[in-house]
Write a protein that holds these residues in place. Structure first.
Motif, mmCIF file in Angstrom:
data_model
loop_
_atom_site.group_PDB
_atom_site.id
_atom_site.type_symbol
_atom_site.label_atom_id
_atom_site.label_comp_id
_atom_site.label_asym_id
_atom_site.label_seq_id
_atom_site.Cartn_x
_atom_site.Cartn_y
_atom_site.Cartn_z
ATOM 1 N N GLY A 281 0.800 -1.228 0.000
ATOM 2 C CA GLY A 281 0.000 0.000 0.000
ATOM 3 C C GLY A 281 0.828 1.270 0.000
ATOM 4 N N LEU A 282 0.134 2.373 -0.227
ATOM 5 C CA LEU A 282 0.795 3.685 -0.222
ATOM 6 C C LEU A 282 1.061 4.120 1.209
ATOM 7 C CD1 LEU A 282 -1.536 5.380 -2.849
ATOM 8 C CD2 LEU A 282 0.878 4.859 -3.219
ATOM 9 N N ARG A 283 2.055 4.982 1.392
ATOM 10 C CA ARG A 283 2.301 5.535 2.730
ATOM 11 C C ARG A 283 1.240 6.594 3.031
ATOM 12 N NH1 ARG A 283 7.030 6.106 0.265
ATOM 13 N NH2 ARG A 283 6.855 8.368 0.407
ATOM 14 N N GLU A 284 1.019 6.801 4.323
ATOM 15 C CA GLU A 284 -0.001 7.746 4.772
ATOM 16 C C GLU A 284 0.155 9.121 4.113
ATOM 17 O OE1 GLU A 284 -3.472 8.055 6.852
ATOM 18 O OE2 GLU A 284 -2.181 6.295 6.703
ATOM 19 N N GLU A 285 1.396 9.604 4.059
ATOM 20 C CA GLU A 285 1.594 10.957 3.522
ATOM 21 C C GLU A 285 1.323 10.997 2.011
ATOM 22 O OE1 GLU A 285 3.999 9.109 4.904
ATOM 23 O OE2 GLU A 285 5.930 9.332 3.863
ATOM 24 N N GLN A 286 1.553 9.869 1.326
ATOM 25 C CA GLN A 286 1.239 9.832 -0.107
ATOM 26 C C GLN A 286 -0.270 9.920 -0.318
ATOM 27 O OE1 GLN A 286 3.426 6.018 -0.728
ATOM 28 N NE2 GLN A 286 4.261 7.034 -2.548
ATOM 29 N N ILE A 287 -1.004 9.206 0.534
ATOM 30 C CA ILE A 287 -2.469 9.210 0.429
ATOM 31 C C ILE A 287 -3.006 10.627 0.635
ATOM 32 C CG2 ILE A 287 -4.591 8.413 1.577
ATOM 33 C CD1 ILE A 287 -3.594 5.701 1.481
#
Lengths: 365, 220
Positions: free
Chosen positions: A186-192
């Motif tokens: 999955g994507l990292r939180e900051e990317q989301i």
């Protein structure tokens, strides 16, 4: 409907592929195959191709993404050792190693080529001149450090092999193509959050909500907010559910919600570009996958995105098959990668072939 | 990751595609008679059209080892051969211009081995029933009678197409056996037919060569 970025694909000398040819690509492409056939390598090659205007930075991104130890690459020996894995056969890096080449089939003018070469320095008329090592010329330690030789869209560029060298190919006309890669975990939180900011208050919000409703039908709204329990500046996803007064954190709704949020946000941000999803099925229950594929086909068509996802999960293929059968106009392909006696082979299943395979119990994986 | 859904055997599977239930059962009976080891599965495709329409996808089954195709030659053996040949060529095979009389087998580097048998015998037009009629014992007294009877049915009374004449004769003959109405496969098992007839041996030989049965059974 817009044109596809790639209608065919040819990869040479990149990681698992000495040569891989895929004769046809669709709007949405699901890549399957046994372990070690190069499913993730294929996504990496596509990333390099899509981000060719930000080379060599995107090369280092790929090299370091796989290194779990996050080694710092400082001296030339370490750098060359790390680059070995990028080239097919993991051969020792030396002059005239065959270049990595990524392009549509038979389209040299659109080719991205990445080579490493050792320039030779010579003093001539009192000034220093360099030229790439010619065939037959031997590299010695007195020579200059190796450099990337990158060829893209007909131009040749040379860059130092230095991961901290972040200068990109400068072309006034070049516009970076959208290309978002969603790793297996999955994507990292900051990317989301960054992706959310890219579409917040546009009508694409509705597509994201529609995606979330595949799992939680009552979702009415989504936002990202800070809270006293988070570090300053951090935000978390919260959702408003019908008939529930207080919004609550999306993370409470499970891994599937996170995965769907990541996929739908990435897709909505990939206009006219590429979306790459490694191990599509991660966190997703079978029952939502077919509907999610429907949504992906719909948004990908609307925003002119070309989607590539990998899987080795039978349920995921079945869901893709189902979504394709229910929408006969979908431009999708299942692509099976195999290694036959050392050669990479791709087998394509279009809508018709997928339908026959399902009906006649033909194994597509 | 769902392990159960991702693990699967890597053993290659051999298939024999047939166009109908009768073909399937005639094969089962012959395999039993000749004690042919079961190193392939018979897949009933329902019709010759379905065999042809799905052939390109059968050939890219990831578990496929060897593939046999058994279809009726029907009226025009050359046309049937050309339609199969065209499909195999599009799937990357080099295919002879005409079927081999002992059954065609195509071995091509990097591709599954493919065999083709055109009923009845790769030479004559016809169908499964023609092949089975070759297995009627030569001294059988009812067979000439059945043929003669069917020929005597005048056109006005004939309710079947010309192409079904052999089928009608064969089932007429079957109606006069110990248990009238026995289906083809069972009739073969019940020894109404001679499974040892040369035509049957030729077919079994083709299967042996196609599925490499000798070396498949030698393995421990």
């Amino acid at each position: 409907m817009g044109n596809l970025i790639l209608n065919t694909l040819e990869i040479r000398n990149f990681r698992a592929f000495e040569l891989l040819r895929i004769e046809q690509l669709g709007r949405v492409n699901l890549i399957t195959g046994k372990n070690n056939v190069g499913k993730t390598c294929l996504l990496e090659a596509l990333q390099l191709y899509a981000r060719k205007s930000s080379l060599p930075a995107s090369i280092w991104k790929i090299v370091t993404a796989r290194d779990k130890a996050k080694r710092r690459l400082v001296n030339t020996g370490d750098i060359l050792a790390a680059l070995r894995y990028l080239f097919h056969g993991r051969q020792e890096m030396r002059a005239h190693v065959k270049p990595i080449q990524i392009s549509p089939i038979d389209s040299p003018e659109e080719m991205l080529s990445i080579a490493i070469d050792w320039p030779i320095a010579k003093t001539k008329n009192g000034s220093l001149h360099t030229h790439p090592l010619l065939p037959g010329e031997e590299y010695t330690t007195e020579h200059h450090l190796p450099r990337f030789i990158i060829q893209t869209e007909g131009s040749l560029f040379s860059y130092p092999l230095n991961p901290s060298f972040s200068q990109q190919i400068f072309r006034p006309s070049a516009k970076e193509m959208n290309c978002i890669f969603i790793p297996a975990n999955g994507l990292r939180e900051e990317q989301i959050i960054e992706l959310w900011d890219g579409i917040a208050l546009t009508n694409l919000e509705q597509e994201i909500l529609a995606a979330l409703r595949l799992i939680a039908p009552g979702v009415e709204g989504l936002n990202f907010v800070g809270s006293p329990t988070l570090d300053p500046g951090e935000r978390e996803a919260i959702v408003k559910i019908a008939n529930v007064n207080e919004p609550f954190p999306l993370s409470n709704l499970g891994d599937g919600m996170q995965r769907i949020l990541g996929i739908s946000l990435a897709l909505a941000n990939a206009k006219d570009g590429m979306l790459l999803i490694d191990e599509f099925e991660n966190g997703l229950h079978y029952s939502v996958q077919a509907d999610l594929w429907h949504l992906i086909f719909h948004i990908a068509n609307r925003l002119n995105v070309q989607v590539f996802a990998t899987t080795h999960n039978w349920n995921c293929i079945e869901a893709f098959q189902k979504a394709m059968q229910e929408a006969p106009q979908s431009n999708g392909f299942l692509i099976r990668l195999e290694n036959k006696k050392g050669n990479s082979v791709s087998t394509l299943f279009d809508n018709r072939k997928l339908g026959i395979a399902a009906r006649e119990r033909i194994e597509v994986r | 990751m769902n392990e159960e859904a991702t693990t699967r055997s890597s053993v290659l599977q051999n298939y024999l595609l047939v166009e109908g239930k009768d073909d399937e059962h005639v094969f089962y009976s012959l395999l039993e008679y000749y004690q042919v080891p079961r190193c392939f599965k018979i897949k009933n495709k329902g019709s010759v059209e379905n065999v042809l329409d799905t052939l390109d996808v059968e050939l890219i089954d990831s578990d496929l080892g060897r593939l046999g195709i058994v279809v009726d030659a029907d009226f025009d053996i050359a046309a049937r051969w050309q339609s199969i040949r065209g499909k195999l060529i599009r799937s990357g095979y080099k295919v002879p211009e005409a079927p081999e009389t002992n059954g065609t087998i195509i071995q091509q580097e990097g591709q599954p081995v493919v065999g083709i048998w055109l009923m009845p015998d790769n030479t004559l037009p016809g169908m499964l029933e023609h092949f089975v009629s070759f297995l009627i014992p030569s001294e059988d007294s009812l067979w000439p009678f059945a043929q003669d009877t069917l020929h005597k049915v005048i056109e006005k009374d004939r309710r079947f197409q010309e192409s079904y004449l052999m089928k009608a004769m064969l089932h007429t003959w079957l109606a006069w056996q110990e248990r009238p109405g026995t289906p083809l496969g069972l009739a073969l098992t019940n020894r109404y037919f001679d499974a040892h007839a040369p035509y049957a041996q030729k077919l079994i030989n083709w299967l042996h060569r196609l599925f490499d049965i000798e070396s498949a059974t030698e393995r421990p």
